[in-house]
Scaffold this motif. Structure first.
Motif, PDB file in Angstrom:
ATOM      1  N   TYR A 170       0.852  -1.209   0.049  1.00 63.61           N
ATOM      2  CA  TYR A 170       0.082   0.106   0.003  1.00 63.61           C
ATOM      3  C   TYR A 170       0.997   1.478   0.022  1.00 63.61           C
ATOM      4  N   ARG A 171       1.889   1.243   0.823  1.00 61.23           N
ATOM      5  CA  ARG A 171       2.696   2.390   0.828  1.00 61.23           C
ATOM      6  C   ARG A 171       3.652   2.706  -0.513  1.00 61.23           C
ATOM      7  N   ALA A 172       3.951   1.738  -1.128  1.00 64.34           N
ATOM      8  CA  ALA A 172       4.461   1.664  -2.282  1.00 64.34           C
ATOM      9  C   ALA A 172       3.649   2.302  -3.518  1.00 64.34           C
ATOM     10  N   LEU A 173       2.338   1.872  -3.467  1.00 64.85           N
ATOM     11  CA  LEU A 173       1.501   2.515  -4.346  1.00 64.85           C
ATOM     12  C   LEU A 173       1.049   4.002  -4.073  1.00 64.85           C
ATOM     13  N   CYS A 174       0.954   4.148  -2.973  1.00 69.16           N
ATOM     14  CA  CYS A 174       0.434   5.556  -2.477  1.00 69.16           C
ATOM     15  C   CYS A 174       1.835   6.433  -2.795  1.00 69.16           C
ATOM     16  N   LYS A 175       2.938   6.041  -2.846  1.00 64.56           N
ATOM     17  CA  LYS A 175       4.193   6.981  -3.133  1.00 64.56           C
ATOM     18  C   LYS A 175       4.136   7.105  -4.450  1.00 64.56           C
ATOM     19  N   ALA A 176       3.712   6.107  -5.421  1.00 62.54           N
ATOM     20  CA  ALA A 176       3.856   6.103  -6.945  1.00 62.54           C
ATOM     21  C   ALA A 176       2.877   6.962  -7.420  1.00 62.54           C
ATOM     22  N   GLN A 177       1.748   6.894  -6.675  1.00 59.03           N
ATOM     23  CA  GLN A 177       0.271   7.483  -6.938  1.00 59.03           C
ATOM     24  C   GLN A 177      -0.422   8.288  -5.989  1.00 59.03           C
ATOM     25  N   PRO A 178       0.434   9.364  -5.491  1.00 62.43           N
ATOM     26  CA  PRO A 178      -0.138  10.167  -4.446  1.00 62.43           C
ATOM     27  C   PRO A 178      -1.491  10.678  -4.565  1.00 62.43           C
ATOM     28  N   ASP A 179      -1.857  10.983  -5.739  1.00 67.91           N
ATOM     29  CA  ASP A 179      -3.342  11.589  -6.106  1.00 67.91           C
ATOM     30  C   ASP A 179      -4.176  10.603  -6.320  1.00 67.91           C
ATOM     31  N   ASN A 180      -4.208   9.298  -6.271  1.00 69.11           N
ATOM     32  CA  ASN A 180      -5.141   8.298  -6.567  1.00 69.11           C
ATOM     33  C   ASN A 180      -6.128   8.147  -5.366  1.00 69.11           C
ATOM     34  N   LEU A 181      -7.374   8.891  -5.636  1.00 72.38           N
ATOM     35  CA  LEU A 181      -8.363   8.807  -4.724  1.00 72.38           C
ATOM     36  C   LEU A 181      -8.849   7.536  -4.301  1.00 72.38           C
ATOM     37  N   GLN A 182      -8.882   6.756  -5.124  1.00 79.05           N
ATOM     38  CA  GLN A 182      -9.017   5.262  -4.621  1.00 79.05           C
ATOM     39  C   GLN A 182      -8.140   4.720  -3.512  1.00 79.05           C
ATOM     40  N   LEU A 183      -7.038   4.870  -3.930  1.00 73.39           N
ATOM     41  CA  LEU A 183      -5.989   4.313  -2.947  1.00 73.39           C
ATOM     42  C   LEU A 183      -6.307   4.941  -1.544  1.00 73.39           C
ATOM     43  N   LEU A 184      -6.651   6.337  -1.453  1.00 75.32           N
ATOM     44  CA  LEU A 184      -6.821   7.047  -0.399  1.00 75.32           C
ATOM     45  C   LEU A 184      -7.928   6.609   0.237  1.00 75.32           C
ATOM     46  N   SER A 185      -9.147   6.314  -0.432  1.00 76.28           N
ATOM     47  CA  SER A 185     -10.135   5.810   0.125  1.00 76.28           C
ATOM     48  C   SER A 185      -9.865   4.468   1.022  1.00 76.28           C
ATOM     49  N   TRP A 186      -8.785   3.804   0.754  1.00 77.34           N
ATOM     50  CA  TRP A 186      -8.669   2.447   1.513  1.00 77.34           C
ATOM     51  C   TRP A 186      -7.728   2.573   2.518  1.00 77.34           C
ATOM     52  N   GLN A 187      -7.306   3.769   2.964  1.00 76.35           N
ATOM     53  CA  GLN A 187      -6.239   4.259   4.198  1.00 76.35           C
ATOM     54  C   GLN A 187      -6.813   3.275   5.435  1.00 76.35           C
ATOM     55  N   SER A 188      -8.184   3.653   5.600  1.00 77.63           N
ATOM     56  CA  SER A 188      -8.845   3.127   6.794  1.00 77.63           C
ATOM     57  C   SER A 188      -8.968   1.560   6.986  1.00 77.63           C
ATOM     58  N   ASP A 189      -9.050   1.105   5.807  1.00 76.02           N
ATOM     59  CA  ASP A 189      -9.371  -0.327   5.625  1.00 76.02           C
ATOM     60  C   ASP A 189      -7.900  -1.055   5.859  1.00 76.02           C
ATOM     61  N   VAL A 190      -6.789  -0.311   5.273  1.00 75.94           N
ATOM     62  CA  VAL A 190      -5.548  -0.969   5.268  1.00 75.94           C
ATOM     63  C   VAL A 190      -5.233  -0.720   6.784  1.00 75.94           C
ATOM     64  N   GLU A 191      -5.550   0.262   7.761  1.00 74.63           N
ATOM     65  CA  GLU A 191      -5.050   0.382   8.914  1.00 74.63           C
ATOM     66  C   GLU A 191      -5.842  -0.655  10.049  1.00 74.63           C
ATOM     67  N   ASN A 192      -7.225  -0.762   9.636  1.00 73.01           N
ATOM     68  CA  ASN A 192      -8.007  -1.340  10.505  1.00 73.01           C
ATOM     69  C   ASN A 192      -8.531  -2.698  10.087  1.00 73.01           C
ATOM     70  N   ARG A 193      -7.946  -3.349   8.865  1.00 70.50           N
ATOM     71  CA  ARG A 193      -8.400  -4.490   8.249  1.00 70.50           C
ATOM     72  C   ARG A 193      -8.508  -5.691   9.393  1.00 70.50           C
ATOM     73  N   GLY A 194      -9.625  -6.200   9.402  1.00 70.51           N
ATOM     74  CA  GLY A 194      -9.753  -7.361  10.355  1.00 70.51           C
ATOM     75  C   GLY A 194     -10.323  -6.990  11.760  1.00 70.51           C
ATOM     76  N   ARG A 195     -10.384  -5.582  12.175  1.00 72.37           N
ATOM     77  CA  ARG A 195     -11.069  -5.528  13.583  1.00 72.37           C
ATOM     78  C   ARG A 195     -12.252  -5.374  13.633  1.00 72.37           C
ATOM     79  N   LEU A 196     -13.068  -4.913  12.500  1.00 70.53           N
ATOM     80  CA  LEU A 196     -14.462  -4.856  12.560  1.00 70.53           C
ATOM     81  C   LEU A 196     -15.019  -6.167  12.974  1.00 70.53           C
TER      82      LEU A 196
END
Length: 337
Positions: A170-196
């Motif tokens: 995820y960090r590699a993708l965000c670094k290469a595509q910092p303006d990708n809104l889809q990637l940004l929308s996944w931030q919470s999911d990446v950080e909290n995956r499995g907790r719900l």
């Protein structure tokens, strides 16, 4: 005069072959498929809902408004799924044999051709091998939209992938595509995956209304264990899972309840599976597939998926495998003490 006619013919040819700005066009040609229907949908604005594509004499031609970019999902007559990258002005072509859909070729843009090459190279590797190939692709081409798709498909959508691997890609993708809104929308999911749906957490307070007008909500099931099952007739692994729910209910009659939530878009296909597997428990479908509010509420990223809650509404187990994730916990619930 002859030169003018020649230029006119060239211009007409270019216009007929190329796409129109603000439009997306998808053309297809299939062997061993004379007539039928495809369904097409998008989770990021490519379509307002689900569209139907008619196949005549093995061919189809579909066009829709598209101002920017979108990812489309094409459901074949056998209910398998094909991913298509779309952009304004694109004309994408699909060619293949209906008897071998794994080898279908999608051309017309770099992302589609990259994904086609990836699919063909890895079609026989299985999940583990394909995930390894996806990791290599992401590392080599982090700026490609294909890498974003592969990340979601093989890493974010599975709970058996380590959090470290998910965050690394995820960090590699965000670094290469910092303006990708889809990637940004996944931030919470990446950080909290499995907790719900973590063991001990509360069952989401879901509610929905059935075709007969009856309202169903989570509180209806307090006092008994509840198995929630997400599936779809178009997903090969999950459409074979409803019989497991039936067998479980039959073996523990009156001791546990079940709710099946379908991600289908075709009511006839869904009901066909339910008739075959004698589904008599509560079953619901809102025909919004991955856009369903219930799918988002539960944080479901892949199907099949099971969630087992105790009589107090607390999560006991969750996962994609009934035998591995759910069955041992059900046995614990009802084993003699």
């Amino acid at each position: 005069m002859k030169r003018f006619i020649l230029y006119t013919l060239i211009a007409f040819t270019l216009l007929s072959c190329g796409g129109s700005e603000g439009r997306f066009r998808l053309k297809g040609e299939f062997e061993h498929l004379r007539q039928g229907e495809f369904y097409i949908y998008s989770n990021d604005g490519g379509t307002a809902g689900f569209d139907t594509i008619k196949i005549e004499d093995g061919q189809f031609d579909y066009e829709t408004d598209l101002r920017d970019h979108a990812i489309y999902y094409l459901l074949y007559p056998n209910l398998s799924e094909q991913v298509i990258f779309g952009a304004s002005g694109d004309v994408i072509t699909i060619k293949g044999d209906a008897r071998n859909l794994k080898s279908v070729e999608v051309k017309g843009s770099q992302p589609n051709e990259e994904l086609t090459a990836f699919r063909l190279e890895n079609k026989d590797k299985g999940l583990s091998g394909t995930r390894e190939a996806a990791a290599a692709f992401i590392a080599q081409s982090p700026s490609s939209p294909v890498s974003v798709f592969l990340f979601k498909e093989y890493f974010l959508s599975y709970d058996d992938v380590s959090q470290g691997d998910v965050k690394k890609h995820y960090r590699a993708l965000c670094k290469a595509q910092p303006d990708n809104l889809q990637l940004l929308s996944w931030q919470s999911d990446v950080e909290n995956r499995g907790r719900l749906l973590k063991k001990g957490s509360s069952l989401p307070e879901f509610s929905f209304t059935l075709e007969d007008g009856r309202k169903v909500q989570a509180s209806d099931y307090r006092g008994k264990p509840l198995l929630v099952h997400f599936w779809a007739s178009w997903e090969g692994r999950s459409r074979a899972e409803t019989f497991r729910v039936r067998r479980m209910l039959k073996g523990n009659q009156g001791k546990i309840e079940a709710v099946s939530i379908s991600l289908d878009v075709n009511d006839a296909a869904r009901k066909g599976i339910e008739r075959m597997d004698s589904v008599s428990w509560t079953s619901y479908c809102d025909f919004q597939s991955w856009n369903s509010p219930l799918v988002k509420q539960f944080g479901i990223r892949s199907i099949p998926f099971y969630l087992l809650a105790g009589a107090d509404g607390k999560v006991l187990a969750a996962g994609a495998s009934y035998e591995k994730d759910i069955e041992p916990e059900i046995k614990k619930l009802f084993e003699p003490r």
